[in-house]
Design a protein around this motif. Sequence first.
Motif, PDB file in Angstrom:
ATOM      1  N   HIS A 182       1.386  28.330 -26.796  1.00 16.39           N
ATOM      2  CA  HIS A 182       2.678  28.605 -27.430  1.00 16.39           C
ATOM      3  C   HIS A 182       3.706  27.661 -26.818  1.00 16.39           C
ATOM      4  O   HIS A 182       4.175  27.870 -25.698  1.00 16.39           O
ATOM      5  CB  HIS A 182       3.073  30.070 -27.183  1.00 16.39           C
ATOM      6  N   ALA A 183       3.999  26.587 -27.526  1.00 13.47           N
ATOM      7  CA  ALA A 183       4.811  25.509 -26.954  1.00 13.47           C
ATOM      8  C   ALA A 183       5.333  24.631 -28.087  1.00 13.47           C
ATOM      9  O   ALA A 183       4.908  24.766 -29.238  1.00 13.47           O
ATOM     10  CB  ALA A 183       3.965  24.674 -25.988  1.00 13.47           C
ATOM     11  N   PRO A 184       6.268  23.717 -27.787  1.00  9.53           N
ATOM     12  CA  PRO A 184       6.785  22.846 -28.843  1.00  9.53           C
ATOM     13  C   PRO A 184       5.713  21.957 -29.470  1.00  9.53           C
ATOM     14  O   PRO A 184       4.795  21.490 -28.784  1.00  9.53           O
ATOM     15  CB  PRO A 184       7.834  21.997 -28.109  1.00  9.53           C
TER      16      PRO A 184
ATOM     17  N   ALA B 140       3.743  26.654 -32.572  1.00 10.61           N
ATOM     18  CA  ALA B 140       5.001  26.087 -32.106  1.00 10.61           C
ATOM     19  C   ALA B 140       6.017  27.164 -31.760  1.00 10.61           C
ATOM     20  O   ALA B 140       6.246  28.080 -32.553  1.00 10.61           O
ATOM     21  CB  ALA B 140       5.584  25.154 -33.172  1.00 10.61           C
ATOM     22  N   ASP B 141       6.641  27.040 -30.583  1.00 15.86           N
ATOM     23  CA  ASP B 141       7.845  27.817 -30.327  1.00 15.86           C
ATOM     24  C   ASP B 141       9.098  27.002 -30.654  1.00 15.86           C
ATOM     25  O   ASP B 141      10.183  27.544 -30.811  1.00 15.86           O
ATOM     26  CB  ASP B 141       7.889  28.368 -28.904  1.00 15.86           C
ATOM     27  N   GLU B 142       8.909  25.687 -30.799  1.00 14.71           N
ATOM     28  CA  GLU B 142       9.939  24.789 -31.321  1.00 14.71           C
ATOM     29  C   GLU B 142       9.242  23.738 -32.178  1.00 14.71           C
ATOM     30  O   GLU B 142       8.140  23.279 -31.832  1.00 14.71           O
ATOM     31  CB  GLU B 142      10.719  24.085 -30.206  1.00 14.71           C
ATOM     32  N   ILE B 143       9.878  23.369 -33.281  1.00 16.23           N
ATOM     33  CA  ILE B 143       9.383  22.316 -34.160  1.00 16.23           C
ATOM     34  C   ILE B 143      10.384  21.173 -34.031  1.00 16.23           C
ATOM     35  O   ILE B 143      11.535  21.293 -34.461  1.00 16.23           O
ATOM     36  CB  ILE B 143       9.273  22.805 -35.608  1.00 16.23           C
TER      37      ILE B 143
ATOM     38  N   GLU C 297       1.450  16.919 -31.186  1.00 21.37           N
ATOM     39  CA  GLU C 297       2.224  16.139 -32.138  1.00 21.37           C
ATOM     40  C   GLU C 297       1.491  16.125 -33.472  1.00 21.37           C
ATOM     41  O   GLU C 297       0.259  16.166 -33.533  1.00 21.37           O
ATOM     42  CB  GLU C 297       2.487  14.707 -31.656  1.00 21.37           C
ATOM     43  N   ALA C 298       2.270  16.085 -34.545  1.00 20.02           N
ATOM     44  CA  ALA C 298       1.745  15.967 -35.901  1.00 20.02           C
ATOM     45  C   ALA C 298       2.830  15.281 -36.729  1.00 20.02           C
ATOM     46  O   ALA C 298       3.808  14.763 -36.175  1.00 20.02           O
ATOM     47  CB  ALA C 298       1.359  17.331 -36.463  1.00 20.02           C
TER      48      ALA C 298
END
Length: 263
Positions: free
Chosen positions: A137-139, A87-90, A166-167
């Motif tokens: 490398h992504a949200p 994740a680069d954003e959570i 998604e998680a």
Amino acid sequence: MRVLAVTAVAAEADSVAAGLADARAGDAGVRVDVLVGGVGPAAAAAAAAAALTRAETADSPPYELVVAAGIGGGFAPRAPLGSLVVADEIVAADLGAEAPESAEGWLPVEELGFGRSVHRPPPALSARVAKALDAVHAPVLTVSTVTGTAVRAEQLRRRHPRAAAEAMEGFGVAEAAAVAGRRALGRPAPGGRAPDRPEPGGRAPGLPAPAPLPVLEIRAVSNAVGPRDRAAWRIGDALAALQRGFRLLVPALTEEANPTPHA
């Protein structure tokens, strides 16, 4: 370097532990405590917060990194089955309010004035780990209800066009790490002196601002985000990818803890 890795279930924890064993993490100077925190953001936040609090009061090195880890759904074609996502954003994707008056029919919690819905891992660290793991490398989105329809998948794509996975736990783990970092503001100064009245912003006079406790999220893709199709899930492949990811993570963390000096 001491790391707390938080998974939802034991099968994920077993894969993480196997990857660490493959990499001989202890010999590399990386100590990783693997915690099964439970399913969903609330359970994950509570478990991670408890572990971080225990570490603060124990006679042992503090945690330097928290990692939310496990399997999850991938947004095709960006994150295919068996791939890894760092994740680069959570993002707490469903933390907000339905709002028919808005263009998306929904407002994130920031626009309601009640907090935040995004945690951003350290950019250089998350990029280095993504490269080491050959990961997207992504949200990564945190949801309380897993997506099971094409309509919901399209809603998430519109709201979060860069999302790769998604998680259900990442945002909760990130919140616990953030709170643990803020708690450092109130700790006594070296020598045991209690902090004076805080300066604006919360820091006690004369004390350096504590470094935030960084967080990462690593997901192995077991299914496509969209209509629920259990026959198409590849949980075994995803758990194997998770094991491989943590085997590759150890050298990246060793480099983080012991950077090579530049001439």
